[in-house]
Design an enzyme around this catalytic site. Structure first.
Site, short mmCIF file in Angstrom:
data_model
loop_
_atom_site.label_atom_id
_atom_site.label_comp_id
_atom_site.label_asym_id
_atom_site.label_seq_id
_atom_site.Cartn_x
_atom_site.Cartn_y
_atom_site.Cartn_z
N SER A 257 -15.24 12.58 -19.52
CA SER A 257 -16.27 12.14 -20.33
C SER A 257 -15.90 10.95 -20.99
O SER A 257 -16.53 9.75 -21.29
CB SER A 257 -17.14 13.08 -21.24
OG SER A 257 -16.05 13.56 -22.01
N HIS B 179 -17.26 12.00 -29.29
CA HIS B 179 -16.93 11.17 -28.01
C HIS B 179 -16.65 9.56 -28.73
O HIS B 179 -17.63 9.36 -29.77
CB HIS B 179 -17.80 11.15 -26.83
CG HIS B 179 -17.47 12.34 -26.12
ND1 HIS B 179 -18.17 13.63 -26.30
CD2 HIS B 179 -16.95 12.43 -24.87
CE1 HIS B 179 -17.81 14.47 -25.55
NE2 HIS B 179 -17.04 13.87 -24.61
#
Length: 260
Positions: free
Chosen positions: A39, A242
């Protein structure tokens, strides 16, 4: 959306898929570029995520392709990927004539999402114990996983320049107010340090280029005044912990550019 739903999304697994994106004219004509990984390479955390792999044109890989116009760009990175996914799904889809390959991998193998979940919902001691469990995996099991992954990449694209990028330290530890205690933030950053050290060791042993993003993210962790990463995020929940657009543009992209 409830906190429980957000946290559940952090630990969900993903199925890999292949997309190929075209690049605009620029300076890397003649280069066939492949972006592999998880990711942190697919662009989770940035706007415009699409497909089951949650790929975004704001990822560092897509931004590099847009700015440099390689002859071809295979965007194979997929949210949730572990080393086995790279070996079994992403590498077989690679162009064997690739000149440049980038990758982030290893965080999910080491239990990134379950560890963050534990630290969000448990005590300092439980969080630290969970981080130490991940560190033991990094020391004892991950080296073989990384070696196998890097060997598969080299076998498929023997002439490629392979850039292995690190993970950032997620948290700012100077801020008093944060969604996690200072003890938890320091434990998680210490786990990330151990992971990056192992990735560097195995990437170097494989003859690959190691690109460290941590200096670029320094002072921009979660709970800082100008974070390059998302904290706990409700919509969409997978963005939690993230990089945001600034993280991909000012944290990851310069590292790849400098190493490519």
């Amino acid at each position: 959306m409830s906190r429980a739903t957000v946290l559940a999304c952090l630990v969900s697994s993903s199925v890999l898929a292949l997309t190929v994106a075209a690049a605009s004219p620029a300076q890397a004509a003649g280069v066939d570029y492949v972006a592999l990984g998880d990711s942190y390479s697919s662009g989770v955390g940035a706007p415009g995520q699409s497909g089951i792999c949650l790929r975004s044109n704001h990822s560092y890989a897509a931004q590099w392709a847009a700015r440099n116009s390689p002859t071809s760009f295979q965007f194979l990175a997929c949210g949730g990927a572990v080393t086995d996914d790279v070996v079994k799904t992403q590498v077989p889809a690679m162009n064997s004539g690739a000149d440049l390959v980038s990758i982030t991998i290893g965080g999910n193998d080491a239990g990134f999402a379950p560890t963050v979940l534990t630290c969000l919902t448990s005590s300092d001691a439980t969080c630290t114990a969970k981080v130490n469990q991940g560190r033991a995996y990094v020391a004892n099991t991950l080296p073989g996983k990384l070696d196998a992954t890097y060997a598969a990449i080299r076998a498929k694209a023997p002439g490629a320049r392979v850039v292995v990028l690190s993970y950032p330290n997620i948290f700012d530890t100077s801020s008093v107010l944060c969604e996690m205690s200072t003890t938890k933030r320091k434990a998680l950053n210490g786990g990330a340090q151990a992971l990056d050290d192992m990735i560097k060791s195995r990437a170097t042993a494989a003859g690959f280029v190691y690109a460290d993003v941590r200096d670029n993210f320094a002072g921009h962790g979660v709970c800082s005044s100008r974070p390059y990463l998302n904290g706990l995020t409700i919509i969409p929940p997978q963005n939690s912990y993230h990089p945001n657009v600034n993280g991909y543009t000012s944290g990851y992209l310069p590292a790849l550019t400098g190493a490519a």
